[in-house]
Design an enzyme around this catalytic site. Structure first.
Site, PDB file in Angstrom:
ATOM      1  N   GLU A   1       5.384  38.636  33.063  1.00  0.00           N
ATOM      2  CA  GLU A   1       6.804  38.814  32.768  1.00  0.00           C
ATOM      3  C   GLU A   1       7.123  38.304  31.365  1.00  0.00           C
ATOM      4  OE1 GLU A   1      10.452  37.305  35.342  1.00  0.00           O
ATOM      5  OE2 GLU A   1       9.590  35.687  34.137  1.00  0.00           O
TER       6      GLU A   1
ATOM      7  N   ASP B   1      16.253  37.125  39.852  1.00  0.00           N
ATOM      8  CA  ASP B   1      15.690  38.423  39.496  1.00  0.00           C
ATOM      9  C   ASP B   1      16.784  39.467  39.295  1.00  0.00           C
ATOM     10  OD1 ASP B   1      13.021  37.615  39.647  1.00  0.00           O
ATOM     11  OD2 ASP B   1      12.432  39.330  40.875  1.00  0.00           O
TER      12      ASP B   1
END
Length: 381
Positions: A66, A264
């Site tokens: 990420e 998220d």
């Protein structure tokens, strides 16, 4: 509707709201310098040896696909080729897997010394790697070996789609029938914030020729899916969801709770805003971004640090990443055209980068929002 892909115009919303180009430029460069070269309490980029570098998740004290892919995207957008190449070499040295079920994927987490924490991938890393590499190819040109950026990107996308077929052991990252991205390979649910139709439009132009139709369909499928994942009265989406958009309530023991608007999920509206800016294909994006900003500016005006169910029910928990919330609320202005955009933009302008252990995620979302709102998150053709 026409997006920047067709017009070549990237709005500087800061300028539209009265901020000078010079102060916007200085703020953006200062944010980059803080994240990459600030004090030990500020930065989370670290050089490793003569030609590598990594970005640490300061909340979990590891290195994730990420963050590495985010770092590459920031660098290509801001023309920081040395840092881009350092990050990519670290990724290929320590995160890329050459054998096993995950062959040619990237392990989603490593220690800062490069030792692996996992032999499994996370699809959001793969799609950001591919997009950043295509942009690097178009902006700087392809080099040799791992720096043949466009070939590396095409290889990544091919594995994402074709795993499970002959000579491709393992599980694909997309549900090939639905054309929707999975949370991780091998599961039958998704993460709304992984859906990047604005990336898939470009993959449909630049991926291997045999895969281009798949990516065109994926862009349309993800746009349709986001209509289902975002609650019509709030604009909020869950962290994980079923393919019909309903919050995913299983696997709590394995992954924790993710049926709410929490960390998220903040990225979902940011992605919708960027898709609206780049391609402008879906009028619903303007409506849902307006609904989303109204939720925060009217219905929850005093609770921007709250945690919510997607229907707007406020829970007792507090946001783990409050700066990220403010950044995303502002980035929604890329799509929204209503009365709340100025309030969200000004609140973001007056919010500094986060310090402390949790600064990594907040400050990445800060950077993406600031780049996009200043016209510096662009398609490099």
């Amino acid at each position: 509707m026409q997006g920047a892909f067709e017009t070549g115009i990237y709005r500087n919303l800061w300028k539209e709201y009265g901020y000078s180009e010079e102060e916007v430029k200085n703020r953006l460069e200062a944010a980059f310098q803080t994240i990459f070269y600030g004090t030990e309490e500020e930065r989370f980029y670290h050089e490793a040896g003569a030609d590598m570098g990594y970005l640490e998740d300061t909340g979990n004290h590891d290195v994730r696909t990420e963050g590495m892919s985010y770092g590459m995207m920031v660098c290509v957008q801001l023309d920081k080729k040395e840092e881009f190449d350092r990050i990519w070499k670290w990724v290929k040295t320590y995160m890329w897997m050459s054998e096993g079920e995950g062959r040619y994927y990237f392990r989603w987490s490593c220690n800062t010394d490069g030792t692996p924490n996992s032999d499994g991938p996370a699809p959001d890393g793969e799609e950001f790697f591919a997009m950043a590499l295509f942009f690097a190819s178009n902006r700087w040109g392809d080099g040799e070996g791992i720096f043949n950026y466009s070939q590396e990107a095409r290889n990544i996308l091919s594995e994402c789609v074709h795993k499970g077929e002959e000579d491709h052991p393992g599980e694909p990252m997309w549900d090939r029938e639905r054309k929707l991205i999975k949370f991780i390979p091998g599961v039958d649910f998704t993460d709304p914030s992984y859906h990047l139709p604005h990336f898939y439009e470009l993959f449909a132009l630049w991926a291997k020729e045999e895969d281009r139709d798949f990516w065109k369909q994926a862009a349309q499928a993800s746009r349709e899916y986001l209509h289902l994942a975002c609650h019509p009265d709030t604009g909020l989406s869950p962290e994980y969801s079923e393919y019909d958009g309903t919050p995913h309530t299983e696997h709590v023991e394995q992954f924790g709770r993710h049926d709410w608007y929490y960390s998220d999920a903040y990225r979902t509206m940011a992605n919708i805003g960027l898709d609206s800016l780049w391609f402008g294909k879906d009028p619903w994006q303007k409506e849902i971004a307006q609904t989303f900003q109204e939720f925060y500016c009217v219905k929850q005006r005093e609770h921007w640090d709250g945690v919510f169910l997607v229907d707007g029910t406020r829970l007792e928990e507090k946001a783990l990443h409050p700066v990220a919330v403010i950044a995303v609320n502002a980035q929604a202005s890329l799509a929204a055209e209503g009365e709340f955009s100025r309030e969200c933009m000004e609140k973001f302008w007056n919010t500094p980068l986060r310090t402390g252990d949790r600064r990594y995620y907040d400050n990445f979302l800060y950077m993406f929002a600031f780049m996009a709102l200043s016209g510096n998150y662009r398609i490099w053709k």
